[in-house]
Write a protein that holds these residues in place. Structure first.
Motif, PDB file in Angstrom:
ATOM      1  N   ARG A   1       0.853  -1.192   0.000  1.00 11.98           N
ATOM      2  CA  ARG A   1       0.000   0.000   0.000  1.00 11.98           C
ATOM      3  C   ARG A   1       0.882   1.233   0.000  1.00 11.98           C
ATOM      4  O   ARG A   1       1.499   1.566   1.024  1.00 11.98           O
ATOM      5  CB  ARG A   1      -0.922   0.012   1.219  1.00 11.98           C
ATOM      6  CG  ARG A   1      -1.885  -1.160   1.289  1.00 11.98           C
ATOM      7  CD  ARG A   1      -2.908  -0.953   2.397  1.00 11.98           C
ATOM      8  NE  ARG A   1      -3.781  -2.099   2.513  1.00 11.98           N
ATOM      9  CZ  ARG A   1      -3.586  -3.115   3.342  1.00 11.98           C
ATOM     10  NH1 ARG A   1      -2.531  -3.095   4.145  1.00 11.98           N
ATOM     11  NH2 ARG A   1      -4.430  -4.117   3.396  1.00 11.98           N
ATOM     12  N   GLU A   2       0.949   1.908  -1.126  1.00 12.78           N
ATOM     13  CA  GLU A   2       1.738   3.130  -1.198  1.00 12.78           C
ATOM     14  C   GLU A   2       1.060   4.224  -0.381  1.00 12.78           C
ATOM     15  O   GLU A   2      -0.171   4.354  -0.386  1.00 12.78           O
ATOM     16  CB  GLU A   2       1.897   3.581  -2.649  1.00 12.78           C
ATOM     17  CG  GLU A   2       2.835   4.761  -2.807  1.00 12.78           C
ATOM     18  CD  GLU A   2       3.126   5.085  -4.272  1.00 12.78           C
ATOM     19  OE1 GLU A   2       3.799   6.104  -4.511  1.00 12.78           O
ATOM     20  OE2 GLU A   2       2.668   4.337  -5.163  1.00 12.78           O
ATOM     21  N   GLN A   3       1.880   5.002   0.332  1.00 11.92           N
ATOM     22  CA  GLN A   3       1.351   6.052   1.199  1.00 11.92           C
ATOM     23  C   GLN A   3       1.316   7.389   0.476  1.00 11.92           C
ATOM     24  O   GLN A   3       2.050   7.627  -0.471  1.00 11.92           O
ATOM     25  CB  GLN A   3       2.230   6.170   2.450  1.00 11.92           C
ATOM     26  CG  GLN A   3       2.283   4.900   3.269  1.00 11.92           C
ATOM     27  CD  GLN A   3       0.914   4.495   3.788  1.00 11.92           C
ATOM     28  OE1 GLN A   3       0.373   5.119   4.687  1.00 11.92           O
ATOM     29  NE2 GLN A   3       0.348   3.443   3.206  1.00 11.92           N
ATOM     30  N   GLU A   4       0.478   8.268   0.954  1.00  7.26           N
ATOM     31  CA  GLU A   4       0.394   9.617   0.407  1.00  7.26           C
ATOM     32  C   GLU A   4       1.711  10.340   0.658  1.00  7.26           C
ATOM     33  O   GLU A   4       2.409  10.071   1.631  1.00  7.26           O
ATOM     34  CB  GLU A   4      -0.742  10.381   1.089  1.00  7.26           C
ATOM     35  CG  GLU A   4      -2.059   9.653   1.012  1.00  7.26           C
ATOM     36  CD  GLU A   4      -3.051  10.375   0.138  1.00  7.26           C
ATOM     37  OE1 GLU A   4      -2.853  11.556  -0.105  1.00  7.26           O
ATOM     38  OE2 GLU A   4      -4.002   9.744  -0.287  1.00  7.26           O
ATOM     39  N   THR A   5       2.030  11.281  -0.205  1.00  7.36           N
ATOM     40  CA  THR A   5       3.293  12.023  -0.065  1.00  7.36           C
ATOM     41  C   THR A   5       3.340  12.813   1.230  1.00  7.36           C
ATOM     42  O   THR A   5       4.414  13.150   1.715  1.00  7.36           O
ATOM     43  CB  THR A   5       3.473  12.995  -1.241  1.00  7.36           C
ATOM     44  OG1 THR A   5       2.312  13.838  -1.338  1.00  7.36           O
ATOM     45  CG2 THR A   5       3.655  12.238  -2.540  1.00  7.36           C
ATOM     46  N   ALA A   6       2.177  13.096   1.824  1.00  8.02           N
ATOM     47  CA  ALA A   6       2.141  13.845   3.077  1.00  8.02           C
ATOM     48  C   ALA A   6       2.663  13.023   4.247  1.00  8.02           C
ATOM     49  O   ALA A   6       3.010  13.559   5.299  1.00  8.02           O
ATOM     50  CB  ALA A   6       0.717  14.308   3.378  1.00  8.02           C
TER      51      ALA A   6
ATOM     52  N   GLY B   1       8.497  10.331   5.375  1.00  7.05           N
ATOM     53  CA  GLY B   1       9.396   9.283   5.843  1.00  7.05           C
ATOM     54  C   GLY B   1       8.934   7.866   5.633  1.00  7.05           C
ATOM     55  O   GLY B   1       9.703   6.928   5.832  1.00  7.05           O
ATOM     56  N   ILE B   2       7.689   7.657   5.247  1.00  4.95           N
ATOM     57  CA  ILE B   2       7.171   6.316   4.981  1.00  4.95           C
ATOM     58  C   ILE B   2       6.553   6.303   3.590  1.00  4.95           C
ATOM     59  O   ILE B   2       5.601   7.017   3.322  1.00  4.95           O
ATOM     60  CB  ILE B   2       6.109   5.887   6.022  1.00  4.95           C
ATOM     61  CG1 ILE B   2       6.691   5.906   7.428  1.00  4.95           C
ATOM     62  CG2 ILE B   2       5.567   4.496   5.686  1.00  4.95           C
ATOM     63  CD1 ILE B   2       7.784   4.881   7.666  1.00  4.95           C
ATOM     64  N   ASP B   3       7.122   5.500   2.697  1.00  2.34           N
ATOM     65  CA  ASP B   3       6.625   5.446   1.326  1.00  2.34           C
ATOM     66  C   ASP B   3       5.499   4.437   1.140  1.00  2.34           C
ATOM     67  O   ASP B   3       4.664   4.588   0.249  1.00  2.34           O
ATOM     68  CB  ASP B   3       7.766   5.088   0.365  1.00  2.34           C
ATOM     69  CG  ASP B   3       8.819   6.191   0.304  1.00  2.34           C
ATOM     70  OD1 ASP B   3       8.430   7.362   0.194  1.00  2.34           O
ATOM     71  OD2 ASP B   3      10.015   5.870   0.370  1.00  2.34           O
ATOM     72  N   ALA B   4       5.493   3.388   1.950  1.00  2.96           N
ATOM     73  CA  ALA B   4       4.484   2.347   1.772  1.00  2.96           C
ATOM     74  C   ALA B   4       4.341   1.519   3.035  1.00  2.96           C
ATOM     75  O   ALA B   4       5.206   1.552   3.917  1.00  2.96           O
ATOM     76  CB  ALA B   4       4.873   1.440   0.603  1.00  2.96           C
ATOM     77  N   GLN B   5       3.247   0.787   3.098  1.00  2.00           N
ATOM     78  CA  GLN B   5       3.046  -0.209   4.141  1.00  2.00           C
ATOM     79  C   GLN B   5       2.957  -1.581   3.484  1.00  2.00           C
ATOM     80  O   GLN B   5       2.337  -1.733   2.428  1.00  2.00           O
ATOM     81  CB  GLN B   5       1.758   0.058   4.919  1.00  2.00           C
ATOM     82  CG  GLN B   5       1.800   1.269   5.819  1.00  2.00           C
ATOM     83  CD  GLN B   5       0.513   1.445   6.602  1.00  2.00           C
ATOM     84  OE1 GLN B   5      -0.409   0.630   6.508  1.00  2.00           O
ATOM     85  NE2 GLN B   5       0.439   2.517   7.384  1.00  2.00           N
ATOM     86  N   LEU B   6       3.584  -2.560   4.108  1.00  3.41           N
ATOM     87  CA  LEU B   6       3.474  -3.939   3.649  1.00  3.41           C
ATOM     88  C   LEU B   6       2.626  -4.703   4.647  1.00  3.41           C
ATOM     89  O   LEU B   6       2.812  -4.566   5.855  1.00  3.41           O
ATOM     90  CB  LEU B   6       4.857  -4.605   3.564  1.00  3.41           C
ATOM     91  CG  LEU B   6       5.982  -3.851   2.840  1.00  3.41           C
ATOM     92  CD1 LEU B   6       7.204  -4.756   2.732  1.00  3.41           C
ATOM     93  CD2 LEU B   6       5.538  -3.372   1.482  1.00  3.41           C
TER      94      LEU B   6
ATOM     95  N   GLY C   1       6.270  -0.637   7.981  1.00  5.28           N
ATOM     96  CA  GLY C   1       6.432   0.621   7.261  1.00  5.28           C
ATOM     97  C   GLY C   1       7.706   0.540   6.440  1.00  5.28           C
ATOM     98  O   GLY C   1       8.704  -0.049   6.877  1.00  5.28           O
ATOM     99  N   VAL C   2       7.695   1.124   5.235  1.00  8.16           N
ATOM    100  CA  VAL C   2       8.854   1.023   4.347  1.00  8.16           C
ATOM    101  C   VAL C   2       9.245   2.399   3.816  1.00  8.16           C
ATOM    102  O   VAL C   2       8.396   3.185   3.384  1.00  8.16           O
ATOM    103  CB  VAL C   2       8.555   0.091   3.150  1.00  8.16           C
ATOM    104  CG1 VAL C   2       9.755   0.033   2.213  1.00  8.16           C
ATOM    105  CG2 VAL C   2       8.213  -1.306   3.631  1.00  8.16           C
TER     106      VAL C   2
END
Length: 299
Positions: A30-35, A38-43, A59-60
């Protein structure tokens, strides 16, 4: 409008990690919002047997480009970053993993951000990303134990602090938890009380390697509650040039409270963070093993 090359590389990195996670690991990405700084995605871990999502997350932070592979070591690369980012990752409600994407080879390497993997450089911090930790289908064996539910840490924290409100009682509580954890890590050890006074908490004596009935090397353990206390005590005991290694343990109720610790400048003084929820056990054990090696060699 021209598209910057760096933006293309960044997007390629995120896309390739998503591809590997979805197709090779069989997990959810799950890619995260740019806001979400420090966290680009969740696995999310998916049970391989039932194909059901488990609710256990990581968190990735994904870094893409050849520039991240310039600080090479014999076994991998050093990822250099600022202390603010690392503090954010250590304080996140989820365990955080840094992933480096190598564009030409289309390979991804990862490292868990923890008190054990974060190294202070004085001006900032760095994290060693091993060459042996390439993101492949086999990575599920190492990444799965790191993942957890968002509710895990609060639940553990509530349990740990329930009914222990007075500061002195909390210290005694953590002393007993630490003593039990050390005995579980080193079943042949003997744990004693204070010999030199606060903040020294206990002495740990290992069984003799050749004669189990005899006591062998000794390590002193100090329990403190902040990085500042750890620095002050490290300077105090380090200046004494004693013959017994000291492991200074900075207590954190859970991993979400973990700190970026200042590394001791004394070879016989070790500093590590530790959480009773078990999330920092690796750092505690590794420092104890290093101290034991020094005690066994006689310094």
């Amino acid at each position: 409008m021209r598209v910057q090359k760096t933006q293309q590389v960044e997007r390629a990195g995120v896309s390739w990690v998503e591809h590997l996670v979805t197709n090779d690991l069989g997990w959810l990405f799950r890619e995260q919002e740019t806001a979400d700084v420090g966290i680009d995605a969740q696995l999310e871990v998916v049970d391989a047997a039932t194909a059901e999502a488990t609710g256990r997350l990581l968190g990735v932070q994904i870094k893409s480009g050849d520039s991240y592979f310039k600080a090479a070591s014999d076994t991998g690369w050093w990822f250099v970053c600022d202390a603010d980012h690392v503090s954010y990752w250590l304080g996140h409600s989820l365990p955080v993993v840094v992933m480096l994407y190598e564009p030409e080879a289309k390979r991804v390497y990862w490292q868990h951000v923890s008190d054990h993997t974060v190294v202070s450089t004085g001006k900032g911090v760095k994290i060693h990303v091993p060459r042996g930790q390439e993101l492949t289908a086999a990575s599920t064996q190492d990444l799965k134990p790191l993942a957890r539910s968002r509710t895990d840490a609060p639940a553990v924290a509530d349990w740990l602090t329930a009914g222990v409100e007075e500061p002195h009682r909390q210290v005694e509580f953590y002393e007993r938890l630490l003593s039990a954890r050390l005995f579980a890590m080193f079943p042949g050890c003997s744990i004693g009380g204070r010999e030199w006074g606060p903040p020294l908490t206990m002495t740990v004596r290992m069984s003799h390697p050749r004669v189990p009935s005899r006591l062998g090397p000794m390590i002193e353990v100090a329990l403190v509650t902040s990085n500042l206390q750890a620095e002050e005590y490290a300077a105090e005991v380090g200046a004494l040039r004693r013959f017994v290694p000291v492991v200074i343990v900075v207590t954190c109720p859970t991993q979400s409270d973990a700190l970026v610790l200042t590394t001791s400048t004394f070879p016989d003084v070790f500093v590590t963070a530790w959480s009773p929820d078990g999330s920092n056990d690796a750092g505690l054990k590794n420092n104890m093993v290093e101290a034991l090696g020094l005690a066994t060699s006689g310094g």
